[in-house]
Write an enzyme that holds these catalytic residues in place. Structure first.
Site, PDB file in Angstrom:
ATOM      1  N   ASP A 132      -4.815  -6.713  -2.403  1.00 23.88           N
ATOM      2  CA  ASP A 132      -6.217  -6.349  -2.623  1.00 23.88           C
ATOM      3  C   ASP A 132      -7.007  -7.568  -3.081  1.00 23.88           C
ATOM      4  O   ASP A 132      -6.750  -8.112  -4.157  1.00 23.88           O
ATOM      5  CB  ASP A 132      -6.312  -5.242  -3.680  1.00 23.88           C
ATOM      6  CG  ASP A 132      -5.806  -3.912  -3.163  1.00 23.88           C
ATOM      7  OD1 ASP A 132      -6.388  -3.405  -2.190  1.00 23.88           O
ATOM      8  OD2 ASP A 132      -4.844  -3.372  -3.728  1.00 23.88           O
ATOM      9  N   SER A 135       0.892  -1.924  -3.129  1.00 27.09           N
ATOM     10  CA  SER A 135      -0.225  -2.764  -3.556  1.00 27.09           C
ATOM     11  C   SER A 135       0.197  -3.551  -4.791  1.00 27.09           C
ATOM     12  O   SER A 135       0.466  -2.973  -5.847  1.00 27.09           O
ATOM     13  CB  SER A 135      -1.447  -1.905  -3.893  1.00 27.09           C
ATOM     14  OG  SER A 135      -2.419  -2.681  -4.552  1.00 27.09           O
ATOM     15  N   ASP A 159      -5.156   4.452   1.448  1.00 31.87           N
ATOM     16  CA  ASP A 159      -5.050   3.669   0.211  1.00 31.87           C
ATOM     17  C   ASP A 159      -5.787   4.384  -0.918  1.00 31.87           C
ATOM     18  O   ASP A 159      -6.973   4.647  -0.810  1.00 31.87           O
ATOM     19  CB  ASP A 159      -5.666   2.286   0.451  1.00 31.87           C
ATOM     20  CG  ASP A 159      -5.607   1.381  -0.773  1.00 31.87           C
ATOM     21  OD1 ASP A 159      -4.988   1.765  -1.783  1.00 31.87           O
ATOM     22  OD2 ASP A 159      -6.187   0.282  -0.712  1.00 31.87           O
TER      23      ASP A 159
END
Length: 216
Positions: free
Chosen positions: A32, A5, A173
């Site tokens: 994100d 991420s 996640d």
């Protein structure tokens, strides 16, 4: 598969850190996207996805869309070149329509589910999703602790997929490190999003190797 991420990367060195991760075997990155409404935080816009695909055309841009304004946001990120878009089950009452929209525009469609949502709510859409994203933290913030109920939730989703004779990868996640990755892999997950662990805990190469070793 490990999908870093980039929310936790150094924004001033974002391209360099993506390249370093790619040089160490990473082929997919988790982007994100937060709208400040569905979740209280704000992050990137479609311009980042466009820039990512221009700079790294061979890497997969996986967009985790934390927005409940899908008529605006989904077309923007499709146009920006996202390879896969995961939107939240909780964000819309038109889940099937948006899955169909993504497929019609040749984008892989994923469904994300928050920790408080019963996993059985995914059942209706299993025949249309390309991937399921299980949140092991509350969506909207990086660096949270891993929710201990996650492995059981992943296991139940895995069972549901098998009961329907389907092959759908499960992604997890939130709070992924060299310990929690083992738990969710054993439960049936195949893709692991790691942000803080890769970009903030030590050299990127070393952290990727630690996760790969733990997973294997």
């Amino acid at each position: 598969m490990i999908a870093p991420s980039i929310l936790n990367a150094n924004n001033m060195k974002l391209g360099e850190e993506i390249q370093e991760a790619a040089d160490n075997g990473i082929t997919r990155f988790h982007l994100d996207i937060m709208d400040g409404h569905f979740v209280p935080n704000l992050s990137y816009g479609p311009e980042l996805v466009s820039a990512f695909k221009k700079e790294f055309p061979k890497l997969t841009a996986e967009v985790h869309l934390m927005s409940n304004n899908l008529p605006v946001t989904i077309p923007l990120f499709v146009e920006a070149g996202a390879d896969l878009i995961e939107f939240h089950l909780e964000a819309t009452d038109k889940v099937e329509e948006w899955l169909d929209y993504l497929h019609a525009h040749h984008v892989k469609a994923g469904l994300a589910i928050s920790p408080e949502t019963p996993v059985e709510e995914l059942q209706l859409y299993l025949n249309k999703v390309d991937q399921i994203l299980v949140m092991s933290v509350k969506p909207g913030f990086g660096g949270q602790s891993f929710n201990e109920k996650t492995p059981a939730r992943v296991k139940r989703i895995y069972q549901m997929i098998k009961e329907n004779n389907l092959e759908i990868p499960i992604e997890v996640d939130g709070g992924i490190d060299d310990q929690t990755i083992k738990q969710v892999k054993e439960a049936g997950a195949k893709i692991f999003v790691a942000g803080s662990y890769i970009f903030k805990k030590g050299p990127i190469k070393q952290q990727i190797q630690k996760l790969e070793k733990a997973a294997n």
